[in-house]
Design an enzyme around this catalytic site. Sequence first.
Site, mmCIF file in Angstrom:
data_model
loop_
_atom_site.group_PDB
_atom_site.id
_atom_site.type_symbol
_atom_site.label_atom_id
_atom_site.label_comp_id
_atom_site.label_asym_id
_atom_site.label_seq_id
_atom_site.Cartn_x
_atom_site.Cartn_y
_atom_site.Cartn_z
ATOM 1 N N GLU A 107 12.811 38.685 4.115
ATOM 2 C CA GLU A 107 13.439 40.010 4.143
ATOM 3 C C GLU A 107 13.324 40.587 5.541
ATOM 4 O OE1 GLU A 107 12.236 43.006 1.345
ATOM 5 O OE2 GLU A 107 12.076 41.570 -0.312
ATOM 6 N N GLU A 146 17.322 51.690 -4.330
ATOM 7 C CA GLU A 146 16.196 51.457 -3.436
ATOM 8 C C GLU A 146 14.921 52.101 -3.985
ATOM 9 O OE1 GLU A 146 13.872 49.960 -0.692
ATOM 10 O OE2 GLU A 146 15.922 49.312 -1.090
ATOM 11 N N TRP A 147 14.498 51.617 -5.169
ATOM 12 C CA TRP A 147 13.242 52.036 -5.768
ATOM 13 C C TRP A 147 13.105 53.558 -5.822
ATOM 14 C CZ3 TRP A 147 12.101 47.919 -8.248
ATOM 15 C CH2 TRP A 147 12.258 46.657 -7.680
ATOM 16 N N ASN A 205 6.806 38.549 -4.907
ATOM 17 C CA ASN A 205 7.297 39.329 -3.773
ATOM 18 C C ASN A 205 6.334 40.460 -3.434
ATOM 19 O OD1 ASN A 205 9.664 40.213 -1.935
ATOM 20 N ND2 ASN A 205 9.096 42.082 -3.024
ATOM 21 N N GLU A 206 5.895 40.494 -2.176
ATOM 22 C CA GLU A 206 5.139 41.618 -1.628
ATOM 23 C C GLU A 206 4.061 42.134 -2.569
ATOM 24 O OE1 GLU A 206 8.480 43.425 1.466
ATOM 25 O OE2 GLU A 206 7.899 44.617 -0.280
ATOM 26 N N ARG A 235 18.817 34.407 -1.835
ATOM 27 C CA ARG A 235 17.565 34.745 -2.491
ATOM 28 C C ARG A 235 17.814 35.900 -3.459
ATOM 29 N NH1 ARG A 235 12.657 38.485 -0.580
ATOM 30 N NH2 ARG A 235 11.391 38.168 -2.447
ATOM 31 N N HIS A 288 9.607 40.259 -8.848
ATOM 32 C CA HIS A 288 9.898 41.266 -7.828
ATOM 33 C C HIS A 288 9.704 42.646 -8.449
ATOM 34 C CE1 HIS A 288 12.238 41.903 -3.879
ATOM 35 N NE2 HIS A 288 11.773 43.086 -4.258
ATOM 36 N N ASN A 301 8.265 39.044 5.028
ATOM 37 C CA ASN A 301 9.118 40.231 5.021
ATOM 38 C C ASN A 301 8.610 41.177 6.103
ATOM 39 O OD1 ASN A 301 10.045 38.979 2.704
ATOM 40 N ND2 ASN A 301 9.428 40.605 1.305
ATOM 41 N N TYR A 326 9.448 44.907 8.319
ATOM 42 C CA TYR A 326 10.243 46.105 8.537
ATOM 43 C C TYR A 326 9.760 46.935 9.729
ATOM 44 C CZ TYR A 326 12.558 44.962 4.205
ATOM 45 O OH TYR A 326 13.292 44.299 3.254
#
Length: 450
Positions: free
Chosen positions: A355, A410-411, A156-157, A76, A112, A282, A284
Amino acid sequence: MYPQFPPGFRFGMSTSAYQIEGAADTGGKGPSIWDTFTARPGTVRNGQDGRVAIDHYHRYESDIALIAAAGVQDYRFSFSWPRVLGGDLGFYDRLVDSILENGLRPVPTLYHWDLPQELEDAGGWMNRDTAHRLADYASTLALRLGDRVRDWITMNEMNVHTLYGYALADHAPARGLGLGALPAGHHQLLAHGLAVQVLRTHGARGVGVASQHFPVTSATESAEDVAAATLFSDLTNWTFSDPILLGDYPSELIRAGVGVPDAQLDRDLELIGARLDFYGVNYYEPTMIEAPKAGKDYSGVLEVDIPDGMPFSPVPVKSDERTDFGWAIVPSGLTEILVTLKKRYPSLPPVIITENGASFHDAPPGPDGRVHDERRIAYLDAHLSAVSDAISAGVRVDGYYVWSAIDNFEWAAGFDERFGLIYVDFDDLSRTPKDSYYWYQELIKAQARN
Protein backbone atom coordinates in the site's frame (compact mmCIF):
# COMPACT_ATOMS: atom_id res chain seq x y z
CA MET A 1 10.67 10.72 -17.36
CA TYR A 2 9.60 7.89 -15.03
CA PRO A 3 11.38 6.03 -12.22
CA GLN A 4 13.01 2.83 -13.48
CA PHE A 5 12.83 -0.62 -11.90
CA PRO A 6 14.54 -3.98 -12.35
CA PRO A 7 13.19 -6.57 -14.83
CA GLY A 8 10.26 -8.49 -13.39
CA PHE A 9 9.14 -5.67 -11.09
CA ARG A 10 5.36 -5.92 -10.69
CA PHE A 11 2.84 -3.10 -10.51
CA GLY A 12 -0.53 -3.44 -8.87
CA MET A 13 -3.47 -1.81 -7.12
CA SER A 14 -5.03 -2.61 -3.75
CA THR A 15 -8.49 -2.56 -2.16
CA SER A 16 -10.22 -4.16 0.83
CA ALA A 17 -13.58 -5.89 1.13
CA TYR A 18 -15.41 -3.72 3.66
CA GLN A 19 -14.33 -0.54 1.92
CA ILE A 20 -15.70 -1.46 -1.51
CA GLU A 21 -18.01 -4.48 -1.56
CA GLY A 22 -21.24 -3.27 0.05
CA ALA A 23 -24.04 -5.88 -0.25
CA ALA A 24 -24.11 -6.03 3.53
CA ASP A 25 -27.06 -8.43 3.79
CA THR A 26 -26.48 -10.44 0.61
CA GLY A 27 -25.60 -14.13 0.33
CA GLY A 28 -25.91 -14.91 4.03
CA LYS A 29 -23.29 -12.37 5.10
CA GLY A 30 -23.56 -11.47 8.77
CA PRO A 31 -22.37 -8.30 10.50
CA SER A 32 -18.72 -7.45 11.05
CA ILE A 33 -17.28 -5.31 13.81
CA TRP A 34 -17.31 -2.44 11.31
CA ASP A 35 -21.06 -2.79 10.75
CA THR A 36 -21.51 -2.57 14.51
CA PHE A 37 -19.05 0.31 14.89
CA THR A 38 -20.52 2.44 12.12
CA ALA A 39 -24.04 1.98 13.51
CA ARG A 40 -23.05 3.86 16.67
CA PRO A 41 -23.70 7.61 16.49
CA GLY A 42 -20.60 9.76 16.22
CA THR A 43 -18.12 7.10 15.16
CA VAL A 44 -17.80 7.98 11.45
CA ARG A 45 -17.79 11.33 9.69
CA ASN A 46 -21.27 12.31 8.52
CA GLY A 47 -22.75 9.13 10.03
CA GLN A 48 -21.72 7.10 6.96
CA ASP A 49 -21.11 3.37 6.72
CA GLY A 50 -20.01 0.65 4.32
CA ARG A 51 -23.29 -1.17 3.86
CA VAL A 52 -23.34 -0.11 0.20
CA ALA A 53 -19.78 1.27 -0.01
CA ILE A 54 -19.20 1.49 -3.79
CA ASP A 55 -21.27 -1.64 -4.56
CA HIS A 56 -18.28 -3.56 -5.92
CA TYR A 57 -20.17 -6.78 -5.11
CA HIS A 58 -22.53 -6.10 -8.03
CA ARG A 59 -20.06 -4.19 -10.22
CA TYR A 60 -16.95 -6.32 -9.84
CA GLU A 61 -16.72 -7.30 -13.51
CA SER A 62 -16.52 -3.73 -14.80
CA ASP A 63 -14.28 -2.73 -11.89
CA ILE A 64 -11.81 -5.53 -12.60
CA ALA A 65 -11.81 -4.71 -16.31
CA LEU A 66 -11.02 -1.08 -15.50
CA ILE A 67 -8.19 -2.05 -13.13
CA ALA A 68 -6.73 -4.40 -15.74
CA ALA A 69 -6.91 -1.72 -18.44
CA ALA A 70 -4.37 0.31 -16.44
CA GLY A 71 -1.80 -2.34 -17.32
CA VAL A 72 -1.08 -3.57 -13.79
CA GLN A 73 -0.02 -7.17 -13.29
CA ASP A 74 -1.38 -7.74 -9.76
CA TYR A 75 -4.63 -6.99 -7.98
CA ARG A 76 -4.59 -7.08 -4.19
CA PHE A 77 -8.02 -7.40 -2.57
CA SER A 78 -9.37 -8.94 0.61
CA PHE A 79 -12.01 -11.46 1.53
CA SER A 80 -14.88 -10.54 3.82
CA TRP A 81 -14.67 -13.02 6.68
CA PRO A 82 -18.38 -12.53 7.58
CA ARG A 83 -19.32 -13.18 3.93
CA VAL A 84 -17.31 -16.40 3.84
CA LEU A 85 -18.70 -17.44 7.24
CA GLY A 86 -22.19 -16.89 5.82
CA GLY A 87 -21.46 -19.31 2.98
CA ASP A 88 -21.12 -16.85 0.09
CA LEU A 89 -18.00 -18.39 -1.45
CA GLY A 90 -19.62 -18.16 -4.85
CA PHE A 91 -18.90 -14.44 -5.01
CA TYR A 92 -15.18 -15.06 -4.57
CA ASP A 93 -15.26 -17.83 -7.17
CA ARG A 94 -16.66 -15.33 -9.65
CA LEU A 95 -14.33 -12.55 -8.53
CA VAL A 96 -11.18 -14.67 -8.84
CA ASP A 97 -12.29 -15.97 -12.24
CA SER A 98 -12.83 -12.40 -13.43
CA ILE A 99 -9.39 -11.34 -12.16
CA LEU A 100 -7.73 -14.19 -14.03
CA GLU A 101 -9.78 -13.67 -17.19
CA ASN A 102 -8.53 -10.08 -17.25
CA GLY A 103 -4.93 -11.22 -17.12
CA LEU A 104 -4.27 -10.19 -13.52
CA ARG A 105 -2.65 -12.14 -10.71
CA PRO A 106 -4.96 -12.32 -7.67
CA VAL A 107 -3.19 -11.45 -4.41
CA PRO A 108 -5.86 -11.71 -1.72
CA THR A 109 -5.60 -10.76 1.95
CA LEU A 110 -7.32 -13.06 4.41
CA TYR A 111 -7.98 -10.43 7.09
CA HIS A 112 -8.35 -6.68 6.55
CA TRP A 113 -10.00 -5.66 9.84
CA ASP A 114 -13.59 -6.92 9.29
CA LEU A 115 -13.86 -9.48 12.10
CA PRO A 116 -17.25 -11.25 12.24
CA GLN A 117 -19.26 -9.70 15.06
CA GLU A 118 -20.02 -13.13 16.49
CA LEU A 119 -16.29 -13.65 17.08
CA GLU A 120 -16.00 -10.22 18.68
CA ASP A 121 -18.87 -11.18 20.96
CA ALA A 122 -16.78 -14.19 22.02
CA GLY A 123 -13.82 -11.95 22.88
CA GLY A 124 -12.48 -10.88 19.50
CA TRP A 125 -8.71 -10.69 19.17
CA MET A 126 -8.36 -10.68 22.95
CA ASN A 127 -9.46 -14.32 22.77
CA ARG A 128 -6.75 -16.78 21.69
CA ASP A 129 -9.35 -18.99 20.01
CA THR A 130 -9.92 -16.29 17.35
CA ALA A 131 -6.50 -17.15 15.89
CA HIS A 132 -7.61 -20.74 15.41
CA ARG A 133 -10.88 -19.61 13.89
CA LEU A 134 -8.88 -17.61 11.33
CA ALA A 135 -6.90 -20.75 10.50
CA ASP A 136 -10.18 -22.58 9.82
CA TYR A 137 -11.29 -19.68 7.60
CA ALA A 138 -7.97 -19.80 5.74
CA SER A 139 -8.43 -23.52 5.13
CA THR A 140 -11.94 -22.96 3.77
CA LEU A 141 -10.66 -20.39 1.27
CA ALA A 142 -7.59 -22.39 0.26
CA LEU A 143 -9.70 -25.50 -0.41
CA ARG A 144 -12.13 -23.52 -2.54
CA LEU A 145 -9.75 -21.18 -4.39
CA GLY A 146 -6.29 -22.71 -4.11
CA ASP A 147 -6.47 -24.13 -7.63
CA ARG A 148 -6.54 -20.54 -8.94
CA VAL A 149 -5.07 -18.40 -6.15
CA ARG A 150 -1.40 -19.14 -5.55
CA ASP A 151 -0.23 -16.00 -3.74
CA TRP A 152 -1.71 -14.98 -0.40
CA ILE A 153 -1.39 -12.26 2.25
CA THR A 154 -2.39 -13.36 5.73
CA MET A 155 -3.07 -10.15 7.70
CA ASN A 156 -3.19 -6.43 7.02
CA GLU A 157 -1.61 -3.86 9.34
CA MET A 158 -1.91 -5.70 12.62
CA ASN A 159 -0.25 -2.70 14.28
CA VAL A 160 -2.92 -0.24 13.12
CA HIS A 161 -5.78 -2.61 13.95
CA THR A 162 -4.39 -3.20 17.43
CA LEU A 163 -3.59 0.47 18.13
CA TYR A 164 -6.72 2.10 16.73
CA GLY A 165 -9.25 -0.63 17.49
CA TYR A 166 -8.00 -2.21 20.72
CA ALA A 167 -5.60 0.20 22.45
CA LEU A 168 -7.69 3.22 21.42
CA ALA A 169 -11.36 3.49 20.47
CA ASP A 170 -11.19 5.27 17.10
CA HIS A 171 -11.73 2.17 14.93
CA ALA A 172 -13.76 -0.98 15.39
CA PRO A 173 -14.16 -2.62 17.84
CA ALA A 174 -13.30 0.49 19.94
CA ARG A 175 -12.02 -1.33 23.02
CA GLY A 176 -9.82 1.45 24.47
CA LEU A 177 -7.54 -0.93 26.39
CA GLY A 178 -4.31 1.07 26.22
CA LEU A 179 -1.25 -1.13 26.63
CA GLY A 180 -3.63 -3.87 27.75
CA ALA A 181 -4.30 -4.43 24.05
CA LEU A 182 -1.01 -6.30 23.54
CA PRO A 183 -2.69 -9.74 23.74
CA ALA A 184 -4.86 -8.74 20.76
CA GLY A 185 -1.70 -8.10 18.80
CA HIS A 186 -0.18 -11.42 19.82
CA HIS A 187 -3.28 -13.34 18.83
CA GLN A 188 -3.24 -11.70 15.39
CA LEU A 189 0.40 -12.72 15.00
CA LEU A 190 -0.54 -16.24 16.05
CA ALA A 191 -3.33 -16.20 13.46
CA HIS A 192 -0.76 -15.16 10.86
CA GLY A 193 1.50 -18.07 11.79
CA LEU A 194 -1.34 -20.57 11.73
CA ALA A 195 -2.53 -19.23 8.38
CA VAL A 196 0.96 -19.58 6.87
CA GLN A 197 0.97 -23.21 7.97
CA VAL A 198 -2.49 -23.85 6.51
CA LEU A 199 -1.78 -22.13 3.19
CA ARG A 200 1.47 -24.04 2.71
CA THR A 201 -0.36 -27.30 3.43
CA HIS A 202 -2.74 -26.44 0.60
CA GLY A 203 0.06 -25.73 -1.88
CA ALA A 204 0.34 -21.94 -1.81
CA ARG A 205 3.17 -20.70 -4.02
CA GLY A 206 3.72 -17.38 -2.25
CA VAL A 207 2.73 -16.36 1.28
CA GLY A 208 3.34 -12.97 2.86
CA VAL A 209 1.96 -10.39 5.26
CA ALA A 210 1.14 -6.67 4.86
CA SER A 211 2.64 -4.53 7.63
CA GLN A 212 2.55 -0.77 8.00
CA HIS A 213 5.97 0.72 8.70
CA PHE A 214 7.21 4.29 9.11
CA PRO A 215 10.23 6.11 10.52
CA VAL A 216 9.74 7.35 14.08
CA THR A 217 11.84 10.25 15.38
CA SER A 218 11.93 11.97 18.75
CA ALA A 219 10.91 15.62 18.95
CA THR A 220 14.12 16.49 20.83
CA GLU A 221 17.26 14.71 21.96
CA SER A 222 16.12 14.71 25.58
CA ALA A 223 16.24 11.31 27.28
CA GLU A 224 12.48 11.45 27.93
CA ASP A 225 11.57 12.14 24.29
CA VAL A 226 13.99 9.54 22.96
CA ALA A 227 12.58 6.91 25.34
CA ALA A 228 9.00 7.78 24.32
CA ALA A 229 9.85 7.57 20.62
CA THR A 230 11.67 4.27 21.11
CA LEU A 231 8.69 2.75 22.91
CA PHE A 232 6.27 4.02 20.28
CA SER A 233 8.42 2.58 17.48
CA ASP A 234 8.75 -0.73 19.31
CA LEU A 235 4.97 -0.94 19.71
CA THR A 236 3.96 0.19 16.23
CA ASN A 237 6.82 -1.00 14.03
CA TRP A 238 8.75 -3.82 15.64
CA THR A 239 6.15 -5.60 17.80
CA PHE A 240 4.59 -6.92 14.60
CA SER A 241 7.71 -7.58 12.53
CA ASP A 242 10.33 -8.80 15.02
CA PRO A 243 8.33 -11.96 15.92
CA ILE A 244 7.88 -12.75 12.20
CA LEU A 245 11.42 -11.92 11.07
CA LEU A 246 13.56 -12.35 14.21
CA GLY A 247 11.52 -14.80 16.27
CA ASP A 248 10.95 -12.65 19.37
CA TYR A 249 9.43 -9.40 20.62
CA PRO A 250 11.56 -6.23 20.68
CA SER A 251 11.56 -5.81 24.48
CA GLU A 252 10.84 -7.63 27.69
CA LEU A 253 8.07 -5.11 28.44
CA ILE A 254 6.20 -6.16 25.30
CA ARG A 255 7.00 -9.85 25.72
CA ALA A 256 5.52 -9.73 29.22
CA GLY A 257 2.56 -7.62 28.06
CA VAL A 258 1.19 -10.21 25.63
CA GLY A 259 0.19 -12.29 28.63
CA VAL A 260 1.36 -15.72 27.47
CA PRO A 261 3.43 -18.05 29.70
CA ASP A 262 7.03 -18.33 28.52
CA ALA A 263 6.86 -21.96 27.39
CA GLN A 264 3.71 -21.36 25.35
CA LEU A 265 5.08 -18.07 24.04
CA ASP A 266 8.20 -19.78 22.71
CA ARG A 267 6.03 -22.30 20.85
CA ASP A 268 3.87 -19.48 19.48
CA LEU A 269 6.91 -17.51 18.30
CA GLU A 270 8.28 -20.53 16.45
CA LEU A 271 4.99 -20.74 14.56
CA ILE A 272 4.80 -16.96 13.99
CA GLY A 273 8.35 -16.92 12.60
CA ALA A 274 7.64 -19.34 9.75
CA ARG A 275 9.42 -18.53 6.48
CA LEU A 276 7.71 -16.01 4.18
CA ASP A 277 8.03 -15.68 0.42
CA PHE A 278 7.57 -11.90 0.48
CA TYR A 279 7.09 -9.13 3.00
CA GLY A 280 4.48 -6.47 2.34
CA VAL A 281 5.19 -2.89 3.42
CA ASN A 282 2.46 -0.25 3.65
CA TYR A 283 3.80 3.30 3.92
CA TYR A 284 2.06 6.65 4.27
CA GLU A 285 3.96 9.08 6.52
CA PRO A 286 6.61 9.26 9.26
CA THR A 287 5.80 10.02 12.89
CA MET A 288 7.42 12.30 15.49
CA ILE A 289 7.00 11.54 19.18
CA GLU A 290 7.69 13.28 22.47
CA ALA A 291 7.12 12.41 26.11
CA PRO A 292 3.73 13.85 27.16
CA LYS A 293 3.90 17.41 28.42
CA ALA A 294 1.44 18.42 31.13
CA GLY A 295 -1.30 20.74 29.88
CA LYS A 296 -0.35 20.45 26.19
CA ASP A 297 -3.15 19.78 23.65
CA TYR A 298 -2.19 16.92 21.32
CA SER A 299 -5.53 16.54 19.57
CA GLY A 300 -5.59 16.52 15.80
CA VAL A 301 -1.94 15.55 15.23
CA LEU A 302 -2.73 11.98 14.17
CA GLU A 303 -5.85 10.61 12.48
CA VAL A 304 -6.68 9.35 15.98
CA ASP A 305 -5.94 10.94 19.34
CA ILE A 306 -3.61 9.30 21.86
CA PRO A 307 -5.43 9.46 25.20
CA ASP A 308 -4.07 10.84 28.46
CA GLY A 309 -1.99 8.36 30.38
CA MET A 310 -0.16 6.85 27.41
CA PRO A 311 3.65 7.20 27.68
CA PHE A 312 4.08 8.98 24.34
CA SER A 313 2.46 11.79 22.36
CA PRO A 314 2.66 12.64 18.65
CA VAL A 315 3.77 16.05 17.44
CA PRO A 316 3.48 17.37 13.86
CA VAL A 317 6.10 16.11 11.40
CA LYS A 318 7.79 18.94 9.55
CA SER A 319 6.69 18.80 5.92
CA ASP A 320 6.31 21.32 3.12
CA GLU A 321 3.29 19.44 1.77
CA ARG A 322 0.39 17.48 3.21
CA THR A 323 -2.40 15.41 1.76
CA ASP A 324 -5.96 16.60 2.18
CA PHE A 325 -6.19 14.03 4.98
CA GLY A 326 -3.52 16.09 6.75
CA TRP A 327 -0.79 13.47 6.40
CA ALA A 328 2.77 14.69 5.87
CA ILE A 329 4.17 13.98 2.39
CA VAL A 330 7.70 12.70 2.99
CA PRO A 331 8.77 10.34 0.17
CA SER A 332 12.26 9.96 1.65
CA GLY A 333 10.61 8.28 4.64
CA LEU A 334 9.77 5.32 2.40
CA THR A 335 13.40 4.92 1.36
CA GLU A 336 14.47 5.29 4.99
CA ILE A 337 12.11 2.65 6.37
CA LEU A 338 12.98 0.15 3.62
CA VAL A 339 16.70 0.56 4.29
CA THR A 340 16.02 0.29 8.05
CA LEU A 341 14.10 -2.95 7.54
CA LYS A 342 16.96 -4.43 5.54
CA LYS A 343 19.47 -3.47 8.23
CA ARG A 344 17.30 -4.79 11.05
CA TYR A 345 16.46 -8.01 9.22
CA PRO A 346 19.44 -9.28 7.18
CA SER A 347 17.32 -12.16 5.86
CA LEU A 348 14.41 -9.86 4.93
CA PRO A 349 12.31 -11.59 2.25
CA PRO A 350 11.69 -9.79 -1.04
CA VAL A 351 9.56 -6.72 -0.32
CA ILE A 352 6.37 -5.69 -2.07
CA ILE A 353 4.98 -2.23 -1.35
CA THR A 354 1.45 -3.46 -0.68
CA GLU A 355 0.00 0.00 0.00
CA ASN A 356 1.09 3.53 -0.79
CA GLY A 357 -1.10 6.42 -1.81
CA ALA A 358 -2.67 9.72 -0.85
CA SER A 359 -6.08 11.22 -0.27
CA PHE A 360 -6.86 14.42 -2.13
CA HIS A 361 -10.37 15.87 -2.31
CA ASP A 362 -10.65 15.48 -6.05
CA ALA A 363 -13.27 17.51 -7.92
CA PRO A 364 -15.83 15.62 -10.03
CA PRO A 365 -15.16 15.18 -13.74
CA GLY A 366 -15.03 18.56 -15.48
CA PRO A 367 -16.40 19.62 -18.88
CA ASP A 368 -13.67 17.54 -20.54
CA GLY A 369 -14.85 14.43 -18.67
CA ARG A 370 -11.54 14.15 -16.80
CA VAL A 371 -10.60 14.19 -13.12
CA HIS A 372 -7.45 16.26 -12.81
CA ASP A 373 -5.39 15.14 -9.81
CA GLU A 374 -1.92 16.50 -10.45
CA ARG A 375 -1.01 16.37 -6.75
CA ARG A 376 -1.56 12.62 -6.66
CA ILE A 377 0.60 12.17 -9.75
CA ALA A 378 3.38 14.12 -8.04
CA TYR A 379 2.93 12.04 -4.89
CA LEU A 380 3.13 8.72 -6.73
CA ASP A 381 6.08 9.83 -8.84
CA ALA A 382 8.02 10.89 -5.74
CA HIS A 383 7.26 7.71 -3.80
CA LEU A 384 8.08 5.43 -6.71
CA SER A 385 11.39 7.29 -6.98
CA ALA A 386 11.89 6.63 -3.26
CA VAL A 387 11.37 2.91 -3.91
CA SER A 388 13.92 3.08 -6.71
CA ASP A 389 16.36 4.76 -4.32
CA ALA A 390 15.87 1.92 -1.80
CA ILE A 391 16.57 -0.65 -4.51
CA SER A 392 19.77 1.23 -5.39
CA ALA A 393 20.69 1.06 -1.69
CA GLY A 394 20.48 -2.74 -1.76
CA VAL A 395 16.89 -3.49 -0.72
CA ARG A 396 15.17 -6.08 -2.87
CA VAL A 397 11.74 -4.69 -3.78
CA ASP A 398 9.75 -6.79 -6.25
CA GLY A 399 6.58 -4.76 -6.64
CA TYR A 400 4.50 -1.68 -5.85
CA TYR A 401 0.72 -1.53 -5.33
CA VAL A 402 -1.12 1.80 -5.23
CA TRP A 403 -3.65 2.38 -2.48
CA SER A 404 -6.18 2.42 -3.78
CA ALA A 405 -7.60 1.26 -7.07
CA ILE A 406 -10.91 3.03 -6.50
CA ASP A 407 -12.32 5.72 -4.21
CA ASN A 408 -13.93 3.91 -1.28
CA PHE A 409 -15.28 4.02 2.26
CA GLU A 410 -12.27 5.24 4.25
CA TRP A 411 -13.07 3.71 7.64
CA ALA A 412 -13.81 6.34 10.32
CA ALA A 413 -13.32 9.13 7.75
CA GLY A 414 -16.31 7.92 5.74
CA PHE A 415 -16.44 8.99 2.11
CA ASP A 416 -14.63 12.32 2.53
CA GLU A 417 -11.17 10.95 1.78
CA ARG A 418 -10.42 9.87 -1.80
CA PHE A 419 -7.38 7.66 -2.33
CA GLY A 420 -8.43 6.08 -5.62
CA LEU A 421 -6.94 6.17 -9.09
CA ILE A 422 -10.56 5.78 -10.21
CA TYR A 423 -13.09 8.43 -9.17
CA VAL A 424 -16.44 7.29 -7.78
CA ASP A 425 -19.53 9.51 -7.76
CA PHE A 426 -21.01 8.43 -4.44
CA ASP A 427 -24.51 9.41 -5.56
CA ASP A 428 -24.82 7.32 -8.73
CA LEU A 429 -21.69 5.15 -8.16
CA SER A 430 -20.35 5.84 -11.65
CA ARG A 431 -16.60 5.38 -12.17
CA THR A 432 -14.17 7.74 -13.94
CA PRO A 433 -10.42 7.09 -14.25
CA LYS A 434 -8.43 10.04 -12.91
CA ASP A 435 -5.41 11.57 -14.59
CA SER A 436 -3.28 9.61 -12.10
CA TYR A 437 -4.74 6.38 -13.52
CA TYR A 438 -3.50 7.33 -16.99
CA TRP A 439 -0.14 8.44 -15.58
CA TYR A 440 0.28 5.06 -13.87
CA GLN A 441 -0.73 3.34 -17.10
CA GLU A 442 1.97 5.21 -19.01
CA LEU A 443 4.59 4.50 -16.34
CA ILE A 444 3.87 0.78 -16.62
CA LYS A 445 4.12 0.92 -20.40
CA ALA A 446 7.43 2.76 -20.15
CA GLN A 447 8.75 0.13 -17.74
CA ALA A 448 7.76 -2.62 -20.20
CA ARG A 449 9.69 -0.90 -22.99
CA ASN A 450 12.92 -0.72 -20.98
